[in-house]
Design an enzyme around this catalytic site. Structure first.
Site, PDB file in Angstrom:
ATOM      1  N   TYR A 205      70.823  55.108 -12.058  1.00  0.00           N
ATOM      2  CA  TYR A 205      71.971  54.409 -11.461  1.00  0.00           C
ATOM      3  C   TYR A 205      71.726  54.043  -9.990  1.00  0.00           C
ATOM      4  O   TYR A 205      72.687  53.878  -9.233  1.00  0.00           O
ATOM      5  CB  TYR A 205      73.232  55.257 -11.595  1.00  0.00           C
ATOM      6  CG  TYR A 205      73.870  55.191 -12.969  1.00  0.00           C
ATOM      7  CD1 TYR A 205      74.400  53.997 -13.442  1.00  0.00           C
ATOM      8  CD2 TYR A 205      73.960  56.307 -13.796  1.00  0.00           C
ATOM      9  CE1 TYR A 205      74.998  53.915 -14.699  1.00  0.00           C
ATOM     10  CE2 TYR A 205      74.551  56.237 -15.054  1.00  0.00           C
ATOM     11  CZ  TYR A 205      75.065  55.035 -15.499  1.00  0.00           C
ATOM     12  OH  TYR A 205      75.657  54.952 -16.730  1.00  0.00           O
TER      13      TYR A 205
ATOM     14  N   GLU B 273      65.472  49.170 -18.097  1.00  0.00           N
ATOM     15  CA  GLU B 273      66.150  50.400 -18.510  1.00  0.00           C
ATOM     16  C   GLU B 273      65.468  51.037 -19.723  1.00  0.00           C
ATOM     17  O   GLU B 273      65.373  52.262 -19.820  1.00  0.00           O
ATOM     18  CB  GLU B 273      67.624  50.103 -18.804  1.00  0.00           C
ATOM     19  CG  GLU B 273      68.407  49.751 -17.534  1.00  0.00           C
ATOM     20  CD  GLU B 273      69.863  49.409 -17.809  1.00  0.00           C
ATOM     21  OE1 GLU B 273      70.267  49.374 -19.000  1.00  0.00           O
ATOM     22  OE2 GLU B 273      70.601  49.192 -16.835  1.00  0.00           O
TER      23      GLU B 273
ATOM     24  N   HIS C 236      76.938  53.446 -22.298  1.00  0.00           N
ATOM     25  CA  HIS C 236      76.322  52.505 -21.349  1.00  0.00           C
ATOM     26  C   HIS C 236      75.633  51.418 -22.153  1.00  0.00           C
ATOM     27  O   HIS C 236      75.101  51.684 -23.224  1.00  0.00           O
ATOM     28  CB  HIS C 236      75.280  53.211 -20.478  1.00  0.00           C
ATOM     29  CG  HIS C 236      74.381  52.249 -19.748  1.00  0.00           C
ATOM     30  ND1 HIS C 236      74.743  51.679 -18.547  1.00  0.00           N
ATOM     31  CD2 HIS C 236      73.171  51.705 -20.087  1.00  0.00           C
ATOM     32  CE1 HIS C 236      73.773  50.846 -18.167  1.00  0.00           C
ATOM     33  NE2 HIS C 236      72.809  50.845 -19.079  1.00  0.00           N
TER      34      HIS C 236
HETATM   35  P1  IDP Z   1      79.169  49.196 -17.056  1.00  0.00           P
HETATM   36  O1  IDP Z   1      78.795  50.612 -17.451  1.00  0.00           O
HETATM   37  O2  IDP Z   1      80.307  48.665 -17.865  1.00  0.00           O
HETATM   38  O3  IDP Z   1      77.976  48.257 -17.035  1.00  0.00           O
HETATM   39  P2  IDP Z   1      79.029  49.299 -14.125  1.00  0.00           P
HETATM   40  O4  IDP Z   1      79.863  48.505 -13.190  1.00  0.00           O
HETATM   41  O5  IDP Z   1      77.554  48.978 -14.223  1.00  0.00           O
HETATM   42  O6  IDP Z   1      79.721  49.268 -15.553  1.00  0.00           O
HETATM   43  O7  IDP Z   1      79.155  50.806 -13.668  1.00  0.00           O
HETATM   44  C1  IDP Z   1      78.313  51.815 -14.163  1.00  0.00           C
HETATM   45  C2  IDP Z   1      79.130  53.044 -14.473  1.00  0.00           C
HETATM   46  O8  IDP Z   1      79.664  53.564 -13.258  1.00  0.00           O
HETATM   47  C3  IDP Z   1      80.361  52.797 -15.360  1.00  0.00           C
HETATM   48  O9  IDP Z   1      80.064  52.790 -16.734  1.00  0.00           O
HETATM   49  C4  IDP Z   1      81.255  53.942 -14.974  1.00  0.00           C
HETATM   50  O10 IDP Z   1      80.845  55.119 -15.658  1.00  0.00           O
HETATM   51  C5  IDP Z   1      80.964  54.103 -13.498  1.00  0.00           C
HETATM   52  N1  IDP Z   1      81.950  53.372 -12.697  1.00  0.00           N
HETATM   53  C6  IDP Z   1      81.985  52.051 -12.433  1.00  0.00           C
HETATM   54  N2  IDP Z   1      83.034  51.717 -11.654  1.00  0.00           N
HETATM   55  C7  IDP Z   1      83.681  52.884 -11.404  1.00  0.00           C
HETATM   56  C8  IDP Z   1      84.844  53.227 -10.645  1.00  0.00           C
HETATM   57  O11 IDP Z   1      85.505  52.372 -10.037  1.00  0.00           O
HETATM   58  N3  IDP Z   1      85.187  54.553 -10.641  1.00  0.00           N
HETATM   59  C9  IDP Z   1      84.462  55.513 -11.300  1.00  0.00           C
HETATM   60  N4  IDP Z   1      83.369  55.224 -12.013  1.00  0.00           N
HETATM   61  C10 IDP Z   1      82.982  53.936 -12.073  1.00  0.00           C
END
Ligand code: IDP
Length: 143
Positions: A51, A128, A117
């Site tokens: 991440y 990935e 994910h």
């Molecule tokens: P995705 O998993 O749908 O691709 P991303 O924006 O890439 O979303 O974010 C990665 C992961 O980070 C998310 O799946 C979630 O677990 C966490 N995450 C993203 N935004 C937030 C937030 O605003 N609060 C808490 N966790 C978040």
């Protein structure tokens, strides 16, 4: 439409809920094939590396803590339009906004612990998949 590969992770919350098979079934029912699969318990370093693009975000520490809180299942999925199809099956990042019938609507309650994910593009998918699998661990399914 192009044959693609994408990375899927069944996150610790979903593994704890004992829904690995139910989630795999959604992918297979949609025509995606598993070409690599393993269960892992990520170290802090592995989760931080995966991440890395989020390391400046306020939720980074909590995300790493969650992703190392229990075992996960990582999968390389293959199929036509696999990246978009996987994202559609997953639903929106925030389960409260995820469409009915998606994995996140069915198996997650909060954005912090959202069950799965999926890679967001073909390029990130390749990176990935290589993060978790050696070339030998990904098996061609076309015969
Ligand atoms: P995705 O998993 O749908 O691709 P991303 O924006 O890439 O979303 O974010 C990665 C992961 O980070 C998310 O799946 C979630 O677990 C966490 N995450 C993203 N935004 C937030 C937030 O605003 N609060 C808490 N966790 C978040």
């Amino acid at each position: 439409m192009a044959l693609e590969r994408t990375l899927s992770i069944i996150k610790p919350d979903a593994v704890a809920k004992n829904v690995i098979g139910a989630i795999v079934n959604r992918f297979e029912s949609a025509g995606l094939r598993i070409v690599g699969q393993k269960m892992m318990h990520l170290s802090k370093e592995q989760a931080e590396g995966f991440y890395a693009e989020h390391k400046e975000r306020p939720f980074f520490g909590a995300l790493v803590e969650f992703m190392t809180s229990g075992p996960i299942v990582v999968m390389a999925l293959e199929g036509e339009d696999a990246v978009r199809k996987n994202r559609e099956i997953m639903g929106a990042t925030n389960p409260q906004e995820a469409a009915a019938g998606t994995l996140r609507a069915d198996y997650a309650e909060t954005i912090d612990e959202n069950a799965v994910h999926g890679s967001d593009a073909v390029e990130s998918a390749a990176r990935e998949i290589a993060y978790f699998f050696s070339d030998e661990e990904v098996c061609a399914r076309t015969r």
